[in-house]
Design a protein around this motif. Sequence first.
Motif, short mmCIF file in Angstrom:
data_model
loop_
_atom_site.label_atom_id
_atom_site.label_comp_id
_atom_site.label_asym_id
_atom_site.label_seq_id
_atom_site.Cartn_x
_atom_site.Cartn_y
_atom_site.Cartn_z
N GLN A 1 -31.34 72.26 -46.82
CA GLN A 1 -31.96 71.03 -46.35
C GLN A 1 -31.40 69.82 -47.10
N THR A 2 -31.34 68.71 -46.41
CA THR A 2 -30.89 67.49 -47.03
C THR A 2 -31.73 66.35 -46.48
N ILE A 3 -31.85 65.27 -47.26
CA ILE A 3 -32.66 64.15 -46.78
C ILE A 3 -31.76 63.17 -46.03
N SER A 4 -32.24 62.73 -44.88
CA SER A 4 -31.40 61.81 -44.11
C SER A 4 -32.28 60.95 -43.19
N GLU A 5 -31.64 60.13 -42.42
CA GLU A 5 -32.38 59.26 -41.51
C GLU A 5 -33.21 60.10 -40.53
N ALA A 6 -34.42 59.65 -40.23
CA ALA A 6 -35.26 60.36 -39.27
C ALA A 6 -35.05 59.76 -37.89
N ILE A 7 -34.73 60.61 -36.93
CA ILE A 7 -34.70 60.12 -35.55
C ILE A 7 -35.64 61.01 -34.76
N THR A 8 -36.52 60.40 -33.97
CA THR A 8 -37.55 61.21 -33.33
C THR A 8 -37.02 61.96 -32.11
N ILE B 1 -42.84 56.55 -28.13
CA ILE B 1 -41.73 57.47 -28.39
C ILE B 1 -42.32 58.85 -28.67
N PRO B 2 -41.55 59.89 -28.39
CA PRO B 2 -42.10 61.23 -28.63
C PRO B 2 -42.41 61.44 -30.10
N HIS B 3 -43.48 62.15 -30.39
CA HIS B 3 -43.80 62.49 -31.77
C HIS B 3 -42.95 63.67 -32.19
N GLY B 4 -42.98 63.96 -33.48
CA GLY B 4 -42.16 65.06 -34.00
C GLY B 4 -42.58 66.41 -33.43
N MET B 5 -41.72 67.39 -33.61
CA MET B 5 -41.98 68.71 -33.05
C MET B 5 -42.77 69.59 -34.03
N ILE B 6 -43.63 70.41 -33.46
CA ILE B 6 -44.38 71.37 -34.26
C ILE B 6 -43.62 72.70 -34.21
N LYS B 7 -43.39 73.25 -35.38
CA LYS B 7 -42.61 74.49 -35.47
C LYS B 7 -43.52 75.69 -35.69
N LYS B 8 -42.98 76.86 -35.39
CA LYS B 8 -43.68 78.14 -35.63
C LYS B 8 -45.00 78.25 -34.88
N VAL B 9 -45.04 77.70 -33.68
CA VAL B 9 -46.22 77.86 -32.84
C VAL B 9 -46.16 79.25 -32.21
N PRO B 10 -47.27 79.99 -32.20
CA PRO B 10 -47.20 81.35 -31.65
C PRO B 10 -47.14 81.34 -30.13
N GLN C 1 -42.32 80.86 -25.43
CA GLN C 1 -40.96 81.06 -25.91
C GLN C 1 -40.84 80.51 -27.31
N ALA C 2 -39.95 81.13 -28.07
CA ALA C 2 -39.81 80.72 -29.47
C ALA C 2 -39.05 79.42 -29.57
N ARG C 3 -39.74 78.31 -29.44
CA ARG C 3 -39.09 77.04 -29.70
C ARG C 3 -40.13 76.01 -30.14
N ASP C 4 -39.65 74.90 -30.62
CA ASP C 4 -40.55 73.89 -31.13
C ASP C 4 -41.27 73.19 -29.97
N ARG C 5 -42.50 72.80 -30.25
CA ARG C 5 -43.28 72.16 -29.21
C ARG C 5 -43.98 70.92 -29.74
N ALA C 6 -44.38 70.07 -28.80
CA ALA C 6 -45.10 68.86 -29.19
C ALA C 6 -46.59 69.10 -29.05
N LEU C 7 -47.37 68.47 -29.93
CA LEU C 7 -48.82 68.55 -29.79
C LEU C 7 -49.30 67.46 -28.84
N VAL C 8 -48.76 66.27 -29.04
CA VAL C 8 -49.12 65.16 -28.17
C VAL C 8 -47.86 64.75 -27.42
N SER C 9 -47.90 64.83 -26.11
CA SER C 9 -46.75 64.32 -25.38
C SER C 9 -47.26 63.53 -24.20
N TYR C 10 -46.41 62.71 -23.67
CA TYR C 10 -46.92 61.68 -22.75
C TYR C 10 -47.16 62.13 -21.33
N ASN C 11 -46.54 63.23 -20.95
CA ASN C 11 -46.77 63.67 -19.57
C ASN C 11 -47.67 64.89 -19.50
#
Length: 595
Positions: free
Chosen positions: A53-60, A193-202, A205-215
């Motif tokens: 891991q490295t620290i860098s600019e955050a883009i949503t 703008i979309p919020h960040g992704m939630i990881k490790k949701v059971p 499909q095994a992928r990141d998901r949003a908790l709050v999304s606009y649609n």
Amino acid sequence: MIKELSELGKYRRKQQDENEWVHDALKSEPISIELIIDKNGSFQRFEPIEKKQTISEAITAKKGKARLLLDKAEEVLCYGGEDSKKKHMLFVQKLDEYRHLSELYPVMAFYKDSKTNGMEKALKQFEATFPEERNRKGNIGFRIQTEGYRIHEKPAVLKEVIKKYEAFQAQLLAGKPKKCAICGQNKHPVEDIPHGMIKKVPGGQARDRALVSYNETAFESYDLKGNANSSICTNCARTYVEGLNWLLSTGNESIIKTNKGKKKPVFRYTNRKNFGSDTAIVFWTRHNAELPEIDYLEAPNPDDVARLIESVASGTKRDSHYLDSDQFYSFTLSGSVARIVVRDWIETSLYDFRRSIAQWFKDIAIAEYDRDLKKLKMHYARLYDLARSCQRKNSDGSFDKEDTSLARVAAYLWRAALKNTALPLWMLTRVLQRARLDKYGVTADRAALIKLILNRNIKGGGFVITEKIEQGNRPVAYICGQIFAKLESIQYATLRDLNAGIRERYFTYTMTSPSSAFGRLFDLNSKHFTKLKNDRPGLAVTLDKELQELCKDIDINKLPATFSLEQKGQFAIGYYHQKQAQFSGAKSRENKGEE
Ligand SMILES: [Zn+2]
């Protein structure tokens, strides 16, 4: 709910080391390749590094945006033909915004003045350095060959990222000082703008998901209505995502020994439990209090449970530190295709939390005959085993994984344990069904669950079930269950054959049509009794006396034609209690030599 997750994220930020870069403008990202250049921008070599891991600019959102100085080969090297051209252009444009920083001069040269020796050379050597395609996919970061820092990690660069971010936020705020629905402030803009992704949701499909999304309206029924999700400020959006991701992933690795004596590492979540394959529960307290009571739910130790019940009942000083303001939170979630479904949200004071769990153990306590100790002992079921006792089984006795009700039942039990709530009656139907169809019948876990459901659904002066056999005034259905157990034991004493049990053939029948079933059962019993009197007269007399004793309490000729659902539960409990008592009774008879 979002507010509490956001508070947790903010609390976690405060706990972090001051030297760490923690800001909405920054984010931890993986890196797997270093691109080494010299001070004049000439390409030197690629250095593969083990992904870290490295620290860098955050883009949503990735689409249409490039990250400063850290990105994939498409962006950094225009690798991959036509498709990558636009991505690369965005990457170079982003660099241009920072060209005034002297830290970036070598990189600007790499792309412009020394292009032939820089970017073109690097692109030519890229595939040669990474012959395997899978090694070309990670993020690439720049480093000057004589320096230990990567360029994007340099303090001057990170400070500039923060500065630009804050200037942009201020600009957004200037026009529309909208208040954030979560923090109640307008210090940070509310952006679509979309919020960040939630990881490790059971589940799903095994992928990141949003908790709050606009649609999507994943949690319309909870504390956000309709379009309220658009009123979350950028800071709260970041902190709730960080809070939830921390809850879903935090834990410790410990080494356990397998049955074969091998050591293997096992990861244990500290703030998460998985229920079935598609549901997880996360829980926490505002001040990160230790919660041994949660461990009791998972693996109850009778001594710990007794102490808990005792201390809650007496309200001693051991209990008093829970009187402060700390709150307990729990959030049940499932993953579906692209979003998170909020199944439940629980909020309670730690004081009530502890009282509820003590009550839970009182309600699920049931006596069980212990074959090793040769006496009745108190059985406290694990919460998950109670849920399992309702789960369908395959013909080979293994649990049916297709039975998705497991997670649903477990989530209800979790709420019942934490909030002292009643359970829905469909659960009673399910557990009785399993008790009828499963070869182990009314197990201690099933009896505990039936007791819990019945006792929490009593309306006004009903029959309260206790841990072990009842004396005196009992409901008809309960006594019927006792009589059934006694008839079963007479049959077993006569035939000495476990496989010829009356339970398999008559349990369901008796539960649904008691009056006609008992007619048949007593006919059968008189045959057994005649035989037993010849073979073992002493035992025959004892058992018959015990049977008559039970029959005295009801009018066996006036049994109801059917039992209600509640009565079916009482029947099962009467049967269970009687059996456990008989196990210990049979033992003492054996000791007295009557056998
Ligand atoms: Zn806010």
